[in-house]
Structure formats: C-alpha cells, structure tokens
Design a protein around this motif. Structure first.
Motif, PDB file in Angstrom:
ATOM      1  N   GLY A  88      -2.382 -10.852  15.093  1.00  0.00           N
ATOM      2  CA  GLY A  88      -1.088 -11.190  15.682  1.00  0.00           C
ATOM      3  C   GLY A  88      -0.522 -10.165  16.629  1.00  0.00           C
ATOM      4  N   ALA A  89      -1.283  -9.092  16.930  1.00  0.00           N
ATOM      5  CA  ALA A  89      -0.773  -8.044  17.817  1.00  0.00           C
ATOM      6  C   ALA A  89      -0.913  -8.449  19.280  1.00  0.00           C
ATOM      7  CB  ALA A  89      -1.512  -6.744  17.567  1.00  0.00           C
ATOM      8  N   ALA A  90       0.069  -8.048  20.082  1.00  0.00           N
ATOM      9  CA  ALA A  90      -0.012  -8.217  21.528  1.00  0.00           C
ATOM     10  C   ALA A  90      -0.509  -6.944  22.190  1.00  0.00           C
ATOM     11  CB  ALA A  90       1.355  -8.587  22.094  1.00  0.00           C
ATOM     12  N   ASP A  91      -0.193  -5.797  21.582  1.00  0.00           N
ATOM     13  CA  ASP A  91      -0.642  -4.501  22.074  1.00  0.00           C
ATOM     14  C   ASP A  91      -1.326  -3.763  20.931  1.00  0.00           C
ATOM     15  OD1 ASP A  91       0.558  -4.689  24.744  1.00  0.00           O
ATOM     16  OD2 ASP A  91       2.470  -4.484  23.692  1.00  0.00           O
ATOM     17  N   GLY A  92      -2.301  -2.930  21.280  1.00  0.00           N
ATOM     18  CA  GLY A  92      -3.037  -2.209  20.251  1.00  0.00           C
ATOM     19  C   GLY A  92      -3.344  -0.791  20.689  1.00  0.00           C
ATOM     20  N   PHE A  93      -3.494   0.106  19.709  1.00  0.00           N
ATOM     21  CA  PHE A  93      -3.652   1.528  19.986  1.00  0.00           C
ATOM     22  C   PHE A  93      -4.694   2.105  19.041  1.00  0.00           C
ATOM     23  CE2 PHE A  93      -1.967   5.977  20.206  1.00  0.00           C
ATOM     24  CZ  PHE A  93      -1.865   6.093  21.588  1.00  0.00           C
ATOM     25  N   ASN A  94      -5.679   2.804  19.601  1.00  0.00           N
ATOM     26  CA  ASN A  94      -6.750   3.390  18.801  1.00  0.00           C
ATOM     27  C   ASN A  94      -6.386   4.796  18.351  1.00  0.00           C
ATOM     28  OD1 ASN A  94      -9.523   3.283  17.739  1.00  0.00           O
ATOM     29  ND2 ASN A  94      -9.876   4.965  19.163  1.00  0.00           N
ATOM     30  N   LEU A  95      -6.649   5.100  17.079  1.00  0.00           N
ATOM     31  CA  LEU A  95      -6.408   6.410  16.499  1.00  0.00           C
ATOM     32  C   LEU A  95      -7.743   7.016  16.079  1.00  0.00           C
ATOM     33  CD1 LEU A  95      -3.293   5.232  14.483  1.00  0.00           C
ATOM     34  CD2 LEU A  95      -3.239   6.751  16.471  1.00  0.00           C
ATOM     35  N   ASP A  96      -7.712   8.202  15.517  1.00  0.00           N
ATOM     36  CA  ASP A  96      -8.949   8.876  15.116  1.00  0.00           C
ATOM     37  C   ASP A  96      -9.666   8.065  14.044  1.00  0.00           C
ATOM     38  OD1 ASP A  96     -10.931  10.753  14.901  1.00  0.00           O
ATOM     39  OD2 ASP A  96      -9.725  12.216  13.801  1.00  0.00           O
ATOM     40  N   GLY A  97     -10.997   8.056  14.106  1.00  0.00           N
ATOM     41  CA  GLY A  97     -11.775   7.268  13.159  1.00  0.00           C
ATOM     42  C   GLY A  97     -12.812   8.087  12.439  1.00  0.00           C
ATOM     43  N   GLY A  98     -13.921   7.452  12.071  1.00  0.00           N
ATOM     44  CA  GLY A  98     -14.984   8.145  11.357  1.00  0.00           C
ATOM     45  C   GLY A  98     -14.511   8.685  10.028  1.00  0.00           C
ATOM     46  N   GLY A  99     -14.820   9.944   9.756  1.00  0.00           N
ATOM     47  CA  GLY A  99     -14.418  10.565   8.504  1.00  0.00           C
ATOM     48  C   GLY A  99     -12.929  10.778   8.356  1.00  0.00           C
ATOM     49  N   SER A 100     -12.172  10.613   9.454  1.00  0.00           N
ATOM     50  CA  SER A 100     -10.715  10.787   9.390  1.00  0.00           C
ATOM     51  C   SER A 100      -9.996   9.514   8.960  1.00  0.00           C
ATOM     52  CB  SER A 100     -10.170  11.218  10.749  1.00  0.00           C
ATOM     53  OG  SER A 100     -10.682  12.469  11.137  1.00  0.00           O
ATOM     54  N   SER A 101     -10.637   8.342   9.109  1.00  0.00           N
ATOM     55  CA  SER A 101      -9.960   7.072   8.837  1.00  0.00           C
ATOM     56  C   SER A 101      -9.461   7.010   7.400  1.00  0.00           C
ATOM     57  CB  SER A 101     -10.899   5.894   9.103  1.00  0.00           C
ATOM     58  OG  SER A 101     -11.014   5.651  10.482  1.00  0.00           O
ATOM     59  N   THR A 102      -8.152   6.874   7.261  1.00  0.00           N
ATOM     60  CA  THR A 102      -7.518   6.854   5.939  1.00  0.00           C
ATOM     61  C   THR A 102      -6.284   5.963   5.984  1.00  0.00           C
ATOM     62  OG1 THR A 102      -8.127   9.201   5.721  1.00  0.00           O
ATOM     63  CG2 THR A 102      -6.679   8.294   4.034  1.00  0.00           C
ATOM     64  N   LEU A 103      -6.119   5.143   4.965  1.00  0.00           N
ATOM     65  CA  LEU A 103      -4.886   4.384   4.774  1.00  0.00           C
ATOM     66  C   LEU A 103      -4.416   4.610   3.343  1.00  0.00           C
ATOM     67  CD1 LEU A 103      -3.871   0.883   5.989  1.00  0.00           C
ATOM     68  CD2 LEU A 103      -3.616   1.439   3.560  1.00  0.00           C
ATOM     69  N   VAL A 104      -3.142   4.974   3.202  1.00  0.00           N
ATOM     70  CA  VAL A 104      -2.565   5.192   1.873  1.00  0.00           C
ATOM     71  C   VAL A 104      -1.408   4.229   1.668  1.00  0.00           C
ATOM     72  CG1 VAL A 104      -3.244   7.625   1.843  1.00  0.00           C
ATOM     73  CG2 VAL A 104      -0.954   7.002   2.649  1.00  0.00           C
ATOM     74  N   ALA A 105      -1.177   3.868   0.418  1.00  0.00           N
ATOM     75  CA  ALA A 105      -0.067   2.971   0.068  1.00  0.00           C
ATOM     76  C   ALA A 105       0.391   3.279  -1.350  1.00  0.00           C
ATOM     77  CB  ALA A 105      -0.494   1.513   0.192  1.00  0.00           C
ATOM     78  N   ARG A 106       1.684   3.053  -1.595  1.00  0.00           N
ATOM     79  CA  ARG A 106       2.267   3.283  -2.917  1.00  0.00           C
ATOM     80  C   ARG A 106       2.927   2.006  -3.409  1.00  0.00           C
ATOM     81  NH1 ARG A 106       7.106   6.930  -2.481  1.00  0.00           N
ATOM     82  NH2 ARG A 106       8.279   4.982  -2.483  1.00  0.00           N
ATOM     83  N   ASP A 107       2.378   1.446  -4.473  1.00  0.00           N
ATOM     84  CA  ASP A 107       2.982   0.268  -5.077  1.00  0.00           C
ATOM     85  C   ASP A 107       4.270   0.654  -5.795  1.00  0.00           C
ATOM     86  OD1 ASP A 107       1.167  -1.740  -4.341  1.00  0.00           O
ATOM     87  OD2 ASP A 107      -0.239  -1.110  -5.907  1.00  0.00           O
ATOM     88  N   PRO A 108       5.223  -0.275  -5.916  1.00  0.00           N
ATOM     89  CA  PRO A 108       6.459   0.013  -6.659  1.00  0.00           C
ATOM     90  C   PRO A 108       6.142   0.533  -8.062  1.00  0.00           C
ATOM     91  CG  PRO A 108       6.652  -2.069  -5.494  1.00  0.00           C
ATOM     92  CD  PRO A 108       5.230  -1.637  -5.341  1.00  0.00           C
ATOM     93  N   GLY A 109       6.791   1.614  -8.424  1.00  0.00           N
ATOM     94  CA  GLY A 109       6.589   2.191  -9.750  1.00  0.00           C
ATOM     95  C   GLY A 109       5.550   3.294  -9.788  1.00  0.00           C
TER      96      GLY A 109
END
Length: 412
Positions: A363-384
């Motif tokens: 659904g994006a109209a614009d997109g932006f590339n960030l560092d990848g490879g061994g740097s690729s990380t996504l973190v999230a915190r569930d409620p509680g």
C-alpha cells in the motif's frame, strides 16, 4: 495462405518472442507479474501501531518478513531517531528501543563499519547520511564516494532522507549542510558536520554529539574514492566559549567538551584554519536545509526505492539480499516499517526492485531503503511485555550493533 506462408509466419513469430525475451530482457523483467505479499494476522502493539508477519515469492525463492504499521494520524503515536547517545557509536536496536521506551522499530542507515583500506585507522561506526533527532540536527551527509552500502540508483545521493515533519507527515526529502566559520575578517564555508568523512579541501565541525570516536577517519579517502590514503595535510582547532582554545596538526579523539566545537580541516581547509591562533574569536554555524518546505522533527539516511507508486529507475533487479525498508502510504500519514528474515534458514531475500514492488503491494506510494544484511532488525513489544524483542531472524544469527534506527512511540 499456402503451407510455405504459414511456415514463414510461424518462424517470424518465434523470432519475435525470442527477441523480446533475450534482446529486450530488461524491459520484460520490469513488467513481469509480481504477487503482493501475503499478510499474517495483525497484532496491536497499542493505539495506531500493529505488527504482523508476511511472505512473498521472490525471484530467488520465498522471502519472509515482519511489518510494523504506524498510523501518524493518531496523535498518541510518534516516530523518532534511535541512536546510542553519540553519532560515532553503535548499539543493538533492541537495547536502544528499550532505553527509550519504544514499542517497536527497525534499524536505520548504512554506516562506517570497517577500515581495512586504512591500517591503523579505527572505524567510527557513524552513519552515512544526515540525522535529525527530536527536531535537533545531529549530523550531515558524507560525500557520495565515501558511502558504505550497495550502489545507489540513478539520481540518488547521500543527502537523501526519510523524515517526519512538524506536521506529523512522513516524506522523502534531502538535507543539505549550510554552515560557516567566521573569524576576524574571514569567513570559511563549513563542509562537514559530525561526519566520518570530510570533503577534500573542506572543514568539518564536531560537537559533543559526535562522541568519543577518533576523528582521524574524517581525513581519509577522497570525494570519489573511499579507499584513498588519509590526508597528511590537516589542522584541528578546539573552540570553547567562542574563542580558539587549542590547536593541533593531527586529528584527535575523545569527547568534545560541552560548550565546545572541534574544527578539523584537510588540504585547503587546513590552510584556512592555520590563519587562526589561540585566543581568536570564532563563530561556527551549521544548519541542515531540507529541499522541501517545512522543518523535519526526525530524519534518517538511506535511499529512495519507490516514488509515486513507481520503482525508482536503476534499481538492482539481480542481487537478492536480506533488507530493511520503510514505506509511506496515505500521503505520509501511515508509515510501514519492514525487515526480512535471514538467519539459519539462509533465506535469499529480495532484490531492490522486488523490495520496491513489495512496498507498493503493501500500500505504499513512496519507499525508502535502509541498511540490510546482518544489520536488518525489527523489534516489537506486545502489551504487557517488559521490553521489545527481535521479531526477524538476523542474517548473522545474532543482533548486530547499529548506529541508529527508527523508533515507534505511543504516548500514554
């Protein structure tokens, strides 16, 4: 039509198809069908922020990823730069997010990761592009030829940023350094600001935000050759309280004292700084000027993948890799943050062209590339949960320390 005519037409048809597939392969590859990502069930991290997994088929096999959707229309939601408290430093994204109380985030810009071409010179860990945190300018962009990371598409520059303005709208922009050093009757242009590479003949300013990393790397390489030798014509001044407090011929290291700024010149910049002596009055000004109207409260470096729903020209369509990216939807009111899986499964990832198409499929109209490879990380915190956890599988099997990232925050 006779048998000979039908046979000739069949041969011509085969030739046309063969030419379109072989001789016109690039055009054909750009128009082939691409299935949008298949999304998993969403999980709310709080008002306006959701997490979910996704999968899609790339040219090198299936790819799996993780997605944060951030609704900037909800005034309880915001994004800002995550960084370790210094420009020239690295830390794990999960720790930076936990320290700031973020509910989620992804890694950010490419960075000065190694210095094998300059023996004895320490890598700074500093990012390539501009950075703005909490409305404050942290650093400017290194010269294009000094960057780390994959080749940029046509028209790309290290000044490219993803940012969010005071109007709470995300946008793609460029930040250009404007600055000067004024002393006596002289005024010199400032061409560097808390960056690991100063342009040839330039003068760079280092503030306390730089941290304790050595400033020697800033005088190595040239504007077109990152591996060129370090300059042997340098000059460094420490300005404190508006006056030159100390001078040195070689770049130093260690923290810049509060209320001070270190000026480092190379070649002609060094010769200009030699005009100044201890006790001289000096005024240093620096400002990151956006190309588009409106100031940015947050900005991070990388390069564009998608503009107006169309992949940027010149994107690599052959090299698959684990990647991190951001997408802008609903005219910048919705931000999509994603990171692909790597890890023990040896997932091949996506090409840059496939990544642009994946962002469009989300659904994006614009997109932006960030560092990848061994740097690729996504973190999230569930409620509680006490703190955010890593949701993707890092390529190296463990979370890599990075210089910065995009943090997502929810105000109580």
């Amino acid at each position: 039509m006779g048998r000979r005519g039908r046979r000739l037409r069949a041969v011509l048809t085969v030739l046309v198809v063969w030419v379109s597939l072989v001789g016109g392969g690039t055009a054909w590859a750009g128009t082939e069908e691409f299935s949008p990502p298949e999304l998993g069930a969403p999980s709310a991290l709080g008002p306006g922020v959701t997490y979910r997994g996704f999968s899609l088929k790339g040219s090198n096999g299936p790819a799996y990823g993780h997605l944060l959707t951030v609704d900037l229309r909800d005034r309880r939601v915001s994004v800002d730069l995550l960084y370790p408290g210094a420009v020239g430093a690295r830390e794990r994204l999960s720790k930076m997010a936990a320290d700031r109380g973020a509910v989620g985030g992804v890694n950010g810009d490419f960075f000065n990761i190694a210095e094998a071409q300059h023996p004895g010179v320490d890598a700074t860990g500093a990012p390539v592009g501009p950075a703005v945190a909490g409305g404050h300018d942290l650093k400017a962009a290194v010269p294009d030829g000094q960057r780390f990371g994959p080749a940029m598409p046509s028209g790309g520059t290290t000044e490219d940023v993803l940012g969010v303005g005071a109007d709470r709208t995300a946008r793609l922009d460029r930040l250009t350094l404007e600055g000067s050093v004024r002393a006596r009757n002289d005024e010199f242009p400032l061409s560097g600001f808390n960056q690991y590479a100063i342009p040839v003949d330039g003068i760079g300013a280092f503030t306390p935000a730089w941290g304790t990393a050595s400033r020697l790397r800033a005088t190595c390489g040239t504007d077109t050759d990152r591996g060129a030798p370090c300059s042997d014509d340098t000059r460094e001044l420490t300005v404190r309280g508006g006056r030159v407090a100390a001078v040195a011929e070689r770049p130093g290291r260690g923290a810049v004292a509060r209320g001070s700024v270190v000026l480092l010149g190379r070649e002609d910049g060094a010769r200009q700084l030699r005009k100044l002596k201890v006790g001289d009055r000096v005024k240093v000004d620096e400002y990151l000027r956006p190309r588009r109207s409106g100031s940015l409260r947050f900005a991070i470096g990388g390069f564009p993948l998608l503009r107006g729903g169309r992949p940027v020209a010149g994107l690599d369509a052959a090299t698959a890799a684990v990647r991190t990216a951001a997408g802008l939807a609903d005219r910048g009111r919705r931000l999509l943050l994603l990171a692909l899986d790597g890890g023990a499964a040896h997932r091949p990832g996506l090409t840059l062209l496939e990544l642009a198409r994946a962002l469009k499929g989300l659904g994006a109209a614009d997109g932006f590339n960030l560092d990848g490879g061994g740097s690729s990380t996504l973190v999230a915190r569930d409620p509680g949960e006490a703190g955010p956890t890593v949701r993707n599988h890092p390529s190296g099997g463990a979370e890599r320390p990075v210089p910065n990232g995009i943090g997502v925050f929810i105000r109580p």
